[in-house]
Every structure is written in structure tokens, then in C-alpha cells.
Design an enzyme around this catalytic site. Structure first.
Site, PDB file in Angstrom:
ATOM      1  N   PHE A 159      40.830  40.170  31.553  1.00  0.00           N
ATOM      2  CA  PHE A 159      40.296  39.707  33.157  1.00  0.00           C
ATOM      3  C   PHE A 159      40.262  38.338  33.381  1.00  0.00           C
ATOM      4  O   PHE A 159      39.571  38.204  34.696  1.00  0.00           O
ATOM      5  CB  PHE A 159      39.431  40.773  33.492  1.00  0.00           C
ATOM      6  N   LYS A 214      44.002  47.215  34.206  1.00  0.00           N
ATOM      7  CA  LYS A 214      44.389  45.768  34.466  1.00  0.00           C
ATOM      8  C   LYS A 214      45.261  45.827  35.875  1.00  0.00           C
ATOM      9  O   LYS A 214      45.079  44.855  36.645  1.00  0.00           O
ATOM     10  CB  LYS A 214      45.205  44.900  33.164  1.00  0.00           C
ATOM     11  N   CYS A 270      49.856  35.840  37.586  1.00  0.00           N
ATOM     12  CA  CYS A 270      49.400  37.196  37.245  1.00  0.00           C
ATOM     13  C   CYS A 270      49.760  38.080  38.428  1.00  0.00           C
ATOM     14  O   CYS A 270      50.851  39.040  38.468  1.00  0.00           O
ATOM     15  CB  CYS A 270      47.939  37.165  37.020  1.00  0.00           C
TER      16      CYS A 270
END
Ligand code: NAD
Length: 443
Positions: A159, A214, A270
Site C-alpha cells: 500500500f 489492494k 496504480c
């Protein structure tokens, strides 16, 4: 546990995530071997140079190399012989021409490692992958490894935030351990012992949940950003002010103010590719409807880029063609040199394509931007690119840009017009220095 009993770690893939993980783990006392297929990157890291911008990492790399606990290699055989726990940190980009995740690097790294695993070892995935990948890789590893059933696979999603990567790695707010045996769970815990000793919460779970945590987290964050940007669109046609709206919402602690800043929206290596891959994977497994809103989250986010260009066009009386435009920012966010899916460069390139003379400055990402987009022009400072500009556009909210003196910038531009794509500037201050100031979602 004595230091000599700590497992030896390898980190496969030493990019933003892997290099940070390798350096931080060595700084915590582990013996670490970093591996990458990019020999140049390995060389630079081994010589003490971090190949990207990350505050605090160069100093920590130097210390880790000095301690003798951190080395780098390109050899899978060496990594397999060295490591007890192998962290997979390779890239999982979007597939060209599709929203799906490109798993070729994950598959290659796991296979290339597995064929050399001749003794008991734990392979730990950290890369962000579509749910179901870990179960498939667990079978692949057992099939390819000479040690067979002795090799297990776990998932430990990451993270960390670029710009805060060192702190996030050394002091994470939580760890997620996706494992399938007590041995794997204990091994993983031994690979994070100093962090667990600080009382860091751990969620012990299965492989699928660990993978999903995630993408669920990133989807939530992306949704929150697009939510406030959707409100900005409403503000734009009603004359309301999205900054005041966001501030008023943020006082409700059920909502909270973080990730509620309106502006040009998210980008980077991301969030965009993760929400697309999640929506794509959900469709593949027959639950596409459950996350179909992510398509809209993505669309709202993309519209922010064209809307920012509309504001510039508005200030120019309708035409970009031939206008001189100073772009402040190239990185997808401040304190990073990462330009993957960077909204700033997307806006700059589109304006360039529409015939504007665009000049770009960024405190850290200029080298990456020059390499990726040689067609754009670049400058060495904010004032440098603002010289003779018809419009200045703030695209990445570096603190350096927040501190610009509007009077000093007024001296060098041709016209005092600014679009604040990140709501980073004090509108009153800029207007009182004679600037026409525009921001998304504000009157
Ligand atoms: P990156 O592109 O910076 O690094 C990936 C590295 O893997 C590169 O150095 C590449 O050379 C190397 N590589 C590719 N194939 C390889 C192979 N077969 N063997 C060994 N090395 C190989 O990417 P990143 O930003 O570090 O992201 C890596 C993963 O971590 C992605 O899944 C990403 O979604 C996830 N992640 C990234 C962040 C972040 O902030 N960057 C945060 C959390 C999770």
C-alpha cells in the site's frame, strides 16, 4: 528471534516498489538480495544511485549498501540459492489495447525463480494482480520448482505511496498476509518481525482476499476523488463553488477530507490501471455489474483533463492554436518523478497537438518527461517556462508552485492568465495581483 535467524530475503523487480522494499528491509536488519532484469538499473542501485525520485531513499540505500546487508543481481539462480523468502515486486501494467492487467512480468519472474528453487522457500507476491492470479501461481510454482511441494506461495499486497514510500514501508498502517498454511504465515511474519514488533495490525486471510484488498482500496480512493470531481461538474453549471462544498463535506467525519480535493484528478502507475483491471476481471468472472460504477469513475476522471483544457481555451478567447502555454508540473503527483498516466502530461500533449506552443517545467520529472515526450518543450524553472506565456497552467501541486509570487510571475508573462488545475493557489492573492484566475468547479 536472533538477527542470524531472520530469513534471507530476495526482492524480484527493483522499481518504485521493489527498490524501496529491498532498501527498507535491509535497514531493518535483513540480508537482502534485489534482482531485476534491467542490468542498468541493477548497476545503478548497486553503486548507490536510486534510479527514481523518492525522498529519503538515497540516504537509506547508501547506509544499507555500507552495512553489507544489501546486494543486487540479475541472476535468478543466485537469488534462488540465497533467499528463504522471495518477494515478487515486478510491474503489472495495463495490457495494450485492453483494460486487462498484463501479467507477463509476474508470470515470467515467478517461473524463472521457481525452476531454481531446490529447497524449502516462500514466494510472496506483492505486485497488484487480478483476483485468482495467486492461486494459479501457487500451482505453477509447485509444478516448476525442483523442491515441488516444499515451495509455498503467499500474497502480501503493498500500500505504499510514492513520495512517502520509505515511511509507508517501515511504518505501514496495516499488513495483509494471504497464506494457505501455518508455516507460510509464520515465515511471512518472520520476514516482517521488526514491523510487527511495533504493533502494526495484521489481517490474516486467504490468497483471494489478499489480492482483492489492494484493488478494493484503490477503487475506493479513485471513487472518492471522482465523486468530488463529479460535484465540480455540477458546480460548474450552477455557479456553486466546489472548494467550499468539499470543505463543508469534510467536516463530517463519516466522509472526511482526504482524497476529497477536487481538481485535475488521479493518474500514475496504480489507480487508473488498477480500477480498469478490476472492472475487467469482474466481468470475466461474471460479476461485472458489481463494479460497473468504476467505468464511470474512470470517465469522470478523464473528463477533468479535457475540462482543464476548456478553461485554458476560455481564457484564450476560444483558440489554442499558436498560443504560448506554460505548464507547471509533469509528474502524476508532487514528490514523485513518476509520469505514468500523468494527467499533467496528458493535458500538455493534447494542447501541443491542438497547435499550442507548450513549455513544461517540473521539479523532478523533467528527465522522464523529456525521454517519453521529446516533442514537447521544457524549461528549467516555473519562471523560465512562464516567460512570454499567454496562459500559465498549474497541473501538479508541488509546494514550489504554491509558493510562486504572483507579482514576480506577472513580470515575465505576456498575459496574466492562470488555470489552477489543482486548486493549489490562493485565488484572492492571484486576482489581486491582476491575474485572471480559473479553477475547475469554481465561479
Ligand atoms: P516499476 O515499473 O517501477 O518496477 C517494476 C520492475 O520490475 C522494473 O524495474 C522491471 O525492470 C522489473 N521487471 C520486469 N520484469 C521482470 C522480471 N521478469 N524479473 C525481474 N524483474 C522484472 O513498477 P512499480 O511501480 O514498482 O510497481 C510494481 C508493482 O507494485 C505493480 O504491480 C504495482 O501495481 C504495485 N504497486 C506499486 C506501488 C507504487 O507506488 N509504485 C504501490 C503499491 C503497489
Amino acid at each position: 528471534m536472533e538477527v542470524s535467524e531472520l530469513p534471507r530475503l530476495t526482492v524480484i523487480g527493483t522499481g518504485y516498489l521493489g527498490a524501496t522494499h529491498a532498501v527498507c528491509m535491509a535497514s531493518l536488519g535483513y540480508e537482502v538480495l534485489g534482482l531485476d532484469v534491467d542490468a542498468r538499473k541493477v548497476e545503478r542501485l548497486a553503486s548507490g544511485e536510486v534510479p527514481f525520485f523518492e525522498p529519503g531513499l538515497p540516504e537509506l540505500l547508501a547506509k544499507a549498501l555500507d552495512s553489507g546487508r544489501l546486494r543486487f543481481t540479475t541472476s535468478y539462480q543466485e537469488a534462488a540459492e540465497f533467499g528463504d523468502v522471495h518477494f515478487i515486486c515486478v510491474g503489472t501494467p495495463q495490457q495494450p489495447g485492453s483494460d486487462a492487467c498484463d501479467l507477463r512480468y509476474v508470470d515470467a519472474s515467478v517461473s524463472d525463480l521457481a525452476v531454481h528453487l531446490t529447497r524449502k522457500a516462500l514466494v510472496v507476491g506483492k505486485s497488484t494482480v487480478p483476483v485468482g492470479t495467486a492461486a494459479r501461481l501457487a500451482d505453477l510454482v509447485r509444478e516448476l520448482a525442483p523442491a515441488g511441494e516444499e515451495v509455498e506461495l503467499a500474497w502480501n499486497p503493498e500500500f505504499l505511496r510514492e513520495g512517502f514510500a520509505v515511511d509507508d514501508t517501515l511504518r505501514p498502517d496495516r499488513l495483509v498476509f494471504g497464506t494457505t498454511s501455518e508455516w507460510a504465515r509464520e515465515r511471512l511474519a518472520s520476514a516482517f518481525k521488526p514491523i510487527l514488533d511495533h504493533g502494526t495490525p495484521v489481517v490474516d486471510t486467504d490468497l483471494a482476499t489478499a489480492e482483492l484488498v489492494k484493488v478494493a482500496a484503490n477503487s475506493f480512493l479513485a471513487t472518492k476523488i471522482s465523486y468530488i470531481n463529479a460535484m465540480a461538474e455540477i458546480c460548474e453549471v450552477t455557479g456553486a463553488d466546489v472548494r467550499d462544498l468539499a470543505q463543508a463535506l469534510a467536516y463530517d467525519d463519516r466522509i472526511g477530507g482526504r482524497f476529497l480535493q477536487p481538481g485535475l484528478g488521479f493518474g500514475g502507475g496504480c489507480l487508473p490501471k488498477d480500477i480498469r483491471a478490476f472492472a475487467h476481471r469482474a466481468e470475466e468472472i461474471g460479476v461485472g455489474q458489481a463494479v460497473s460504477f468504476l467505468r464511470e469513475v474512470d470517465a469522470i476522471n478523464r473528463r477533468r483533463r479535457s475540462r482543464t483544457i476548456d478553461l485554458v481555451r476560455g481564457l484564450l478567447g476560444g483558440r489554442l492554436d499558436g498560443a504560448r502555454i506554460a505548464c507547471l508540473g509533469a509528474a502524476f503527483k508532487p514528490n514523485s518523478d513518476d509520469i505514468r498516466d500523468a494527467p499533467a502530461l496528458d493535458v500538455a500533449r493534447t494542447m501541443h497537438g491542438l497547435g499550442a506552443h507548450v513549455r513544461v517545467y517540473d521539479p523532478a520529472a523533467l528527465d522522464n518527461a523529456r525521454l517519453a515526450y521529446p516533442e514537447l518543450r521544457y524549461g528549467e524553472s516555473a519562471l523560465d517556462v512562464a516567460r512570454d506565456a499567454d496562459v500559465v497552467v498549474l497541473l501538479t501541486e508541488w509546494s514550489e508552485f504554491r509558493e510562486i509570487d504572483p507579482a514576480a510571475m506577472a513580470e515575465v508573462v505576456r498575459h496574466r492568465r492562470i488555470v489552477d488545475g489543482r486548486h493549489a493557489l490562493d485565488a484572492v492573492l492571484w486576482r489581486s495581483a491582476g491575474w485572471e484566475y480559473r479553477a475547475l468547479g469554481r465561479p
